[in-house]
Design a protein around this motif. Structure first.
Motif, PDB file in Angstrom:
ATOM      1  N   SER A  39      63.457   6.926  53.694  1.00  0.00           N
ATOM      2  CA  SER A  39      63.246   8.352  53.472  1.00  0.00           C
ATOM      3  C   SER A  39      64.029   8.796  52.234  1.00  0.00           C
ATOM      4  N   LYS A  47      58.651   8.210  47.565  1.00  0.00           N
ATOM      5  CA  LYS A  47      57.263   7.815  47.819  1.00  0.00           C
ATOM      6  C   LYS A  47      56.307   8.998  47.695  1.00  0.00           C
ATOM      7  N   SER A  48      56.647  10.095  48.359  1.00  0.00           N
ATOM      8  CA  SER A  48      55.746  11.262  48.315  1.00  0.00           C
ATOM      9  C   SER A  48      55.664  11.821  46.902  1.00  0.00           C
ATOM     10  N   THR A  49      56.782  11.801  46.199  1.00  0.00           N
ATOM     11  CA  THR A  49      56.783  12.284  44.819  1.00  0.00           C
ATOM     12  C   THR A  49      55.803  11.467  43.982  1.00  0.00           C
TER      13      THR A  49
END
Ligand SMILES: Nc1ncnc2c1ncn2[C@@H]1O[C@H](COP(=O)(O)OP(=O)(O)OP(=O)(O)O)[C@@H](O)[C@H]1O
Ligand SMILES: [Mg+2]
Lengths: 401, 224
Positions: free
Chosen positions: B44, B48-50
């Motif tokens: 986390s 990754k989401s970025t």
């Protein structure tokens, strides 16, 4: 079926509580704008109507030291009353230079216990010389008045269709005038012969203060029209100088005496309506942005699906427009309902003459109120769109649930 | 369709100390070919989401470029880029992404109506709901769905437009094994039909469906 067009409406339905609050506040705004402007224009309309109705340039009344009322304003704003002077004054006034026409009027008030709940002012004219009441009759398409015929002002309510009784004497109602918003609306109009019968009836009932007079020998006022080329103020001053025991007023002064008060009232109504509108605007903006805040994930999702800025701005804009127009229409409807049913009470409450504006004016003002709602919608939508795109929408989606 | 990132990076300015920047994604090169399913794992906060948001044309990179078939998507106008995302990129963002006022079926059809005046493809939407096991809930409001059901709804929605690129951010979070399998099968078959699929997940199960697996740590992408 789902489409981009009905998406805004679906969204509003999905957030019914917020939507209802938004509609309520935009209703308040439209009601303030529409109601306020209707009242102000009604007050102004009453004023010009009253000036036109007065019909004379100069009003000559007796100076009455014992009088509890002001003879000059009795016509436009005071309690019903009556006062007399020698009818010889008519010729004295008519003889003054610059007086084109002079006609006498004779006043009388009904007893309180008469037909109606309130006392009524009776105004009688001399058909021989009259130039004041005659034109109103013509404007109202009414025939000449005969003996015991009367025309009533717009506020006079009659329970028995065509008959009105004063001092136990029956009069026939042949018509009713349009409203002026002044006490002229509380008057009953008749000719000299008729009022003489009524005055004598009041003597018989011992209800008249002036028993020493015979009605044929007295008049209450002389209405004067100045000849063209003469200054009304100068002529009035001349009458004041040459005719003793009278009070002389010009119509302009009589009306403007009221109109100063009305202008103050109009200003405070305008101010209040403006404040209410701004408060409404603030509330609508705040609520709308709060609703958008609650849904910022939804807008971010739309963006993730490929909705561009314009699509999102359009959705927000249509939502704002829908609530503001719904509220606007409701606000106009409610304030119109209140105005048309209680216009008279509102006028009384303001202590001003008020005539509900014409339908055409009402439509124009309703249009303006709707435009103000649209303006509010635009402002609220701007604020909301700014709020949505204030930060990168993708960041909203990373915040998890 | 080929999706290629060159020297892609993202810095965030951190609140507090003024001027201090945080490198959420450090400069990286990465390419995704048509027909392949690539998995990215990582702790986390590793970025990754970025990375996925930048790939989707949702987040402007601090540096570098992303090209779809040799077209730099961040050189396009916002409008054009959004239309491209609508038509060719299926994005499954992290978390709940439903519109509360619409039914499940309508939520799935939503991407279509954004730029089409025609009636939405209801049959296809129903078929996708069937595939993710939500057909019986098609007329429910999203409020009535569990977290896992909402995730599956988002998968169906992302597949509606038959995207050439599928970007999924933890689509299997909160799903039971059977449903993880179901969603993975769907993503795999999308890849087999020619889509480029990029999947961010913590799921070990996913590995067997992936052609390549990367690990992301501190903004760097390392091949496993
Ligand atoms: N708007 C922001 N401003 C500053 N820092 C941010 C911002 N958004 C994200 N970050 C930071 O960037 C890093 C990467 O975030 P990202 O959401 O990409 O992580 P992730 O790998 O998807 O994590 P997770 O597995 O929890 O979803 C995190 O350390 C986060 O704190
Ligand atoms: Mg993430």
């Amino acid at each position: 079926m789902l489409s981009l067009k009905n998406l805004p409406w679906r969204n509003l339905q999905g957030y019914a509580g917020r939507t209802a609050a938004l509609v309520f506040f935009s209703m308040l705004m439209a009601a303030a704008i529409f109601g306020g402007s209707m009242i102000v224009s009604g007050v102004l309309r009453g004023l010009s109507e009253a000036e036109a109705r007065l019909g004379a340039d100069i009003v000559v009344t007796p100076v009455d030291a014992n009088s509890s009322f002001d003879a000059q304003t009795v016509l436009l704003q005071a309690e019903p009353g009556y006062f007399y002077m020698d009818k010889g004054k008519l010729d004295e006034v008519a003889a003054v230079e610059g007086v084109e026409k002079a006609t006498p009027q004779r006043y009388m008030a009904s007893a309180k216990a008469g037909c109606c709940s309130a006392r009524l002012q009776m105004i009688a004219f001399d058909p021989e010389t009259d130039f004041v009441i005659g034109p109103w009759l013509k404007d109202s398409n009414l025939s000449e008045m005969g003996l015991m015929d009367v025309v009533i002002g717009s506020n006079v309510t009659v329970y028995n269709d065509n008959i009105i009784r004063f001092y136990d004497t029956e009069c026939r109602i042949i018509g009713q005038f349009e409203p002026t918003g002044t006490t002229l609306d509380n008057c009953v109009y008749m000719n000299f012969e008729t009022v003489n019968v009524l005055i004598n009836a009041s003597f018989e009932k011992r209800l008249n203060l002036y028993e020493k007079y015979s009605p044929e020998d007295v008049i209450s006022s002389v209405m004067v029209r100045t000849a063209s080329g003469y200054d009304t103020e100068r002529v009035a001053a001349d009458i004041r100088a040459k005719v003793g025991g009278v009070s002389v007023a010009t119509a302009k002064n009589m009306v403007s005496g009221i109109s100063d008060g009305l202008k103050r009232i109009s200003r405070s109504i305008t101010f209040t309506a403006g404040m209410l509108w701004l408060i409404g605007l603030f509330a609508v903006m705040l609520l709308f942005v709060m609703m958008i805040h609650e849904r910022k994930r939804e807008f971010a999702s739309l963006s993730a699906m490929g909705a561009d800025r314009k699509v999102i701005s359009d959705i927000v804009g249509k939502e704002a427009m829908t609530v503001c127009l719904m509220g606007g229409a409701a606000g106009i409807f409610f304030s119109a309902a209140v105005l048309y049913s209680f216009g008279g009470f509102i006028g009384n409450y303001l202590g001003a003459g008020m005539v509900v504006p014409s339908t055409g004016t009402a439509f124009v003002l309703a249009g303006l109120a709707l435009c103000s709602s649209l303006l509010a919608a635009k402002v609220a939508a701007r604020a909301a769109v700014w709020y949505i795109f204030r930060t990168d929408v993708s960041l909203v989606l990373k915040e998890g649930e | 369709m080929k999706l290629e990132a060159k020297g892609l990076k993202k810095d965030y300015t951190r609140a507090g100390k003024s001027g201090s920047v945080f490198e959420a994604v450090k400069p990286l090169d990465f390419a995704l070919k048509s027909g392949e399913l690539v998995e990215i794992t990582g702790r986390s906060g590793s970025g990754k989401s970025t990375l996925l948001s930048m790939m989707a044309g949702m987040l402007v990179p601090t540096g570098g470029s992303i090209c779809i078939d040799d077209m730099d998507i961040y050189a396009m106008e916002e409008e054009e880029r959004s239309k491209l995302r609508n038509g060719r990129i299926g994005l499954i963002p992290q978390g709940n992404t439903a519109l509360l006022s619409l039914t499940v079926l309508e939520n799935v059809m939503l991407p279509f109506v954004l730029y089409h005046k025609e009636p939405p493809p209801e049959d296809r939407a129903k078929e996708l709901l069937m595939k993710v096991g939500l057909f019986d809930m098609k007329d429910e409001r999203p409020n009535a769905l569990s977290g896992g059901e909402l995730r599956r709804m988002a998968v169906a929605r992302a597949l509606l437009m038959k995207p050439a690129v599928l970007l999924a951010d933890e689509p299997t979070a909160g799903l039971d094994d059977a449903n993880v399998e179901l969603v993975m099968e769907l993503l795999r078959s999308a890849a087999d039909e020619g889509a480029s699929v990029l999947l961010v997940t913590h799921e070990n199960e996913a590995r067997k469906y992936a052609d390549r697996v990367f690990n992301m740590a501190g903004g760097r992408l390392c091949s496993n």
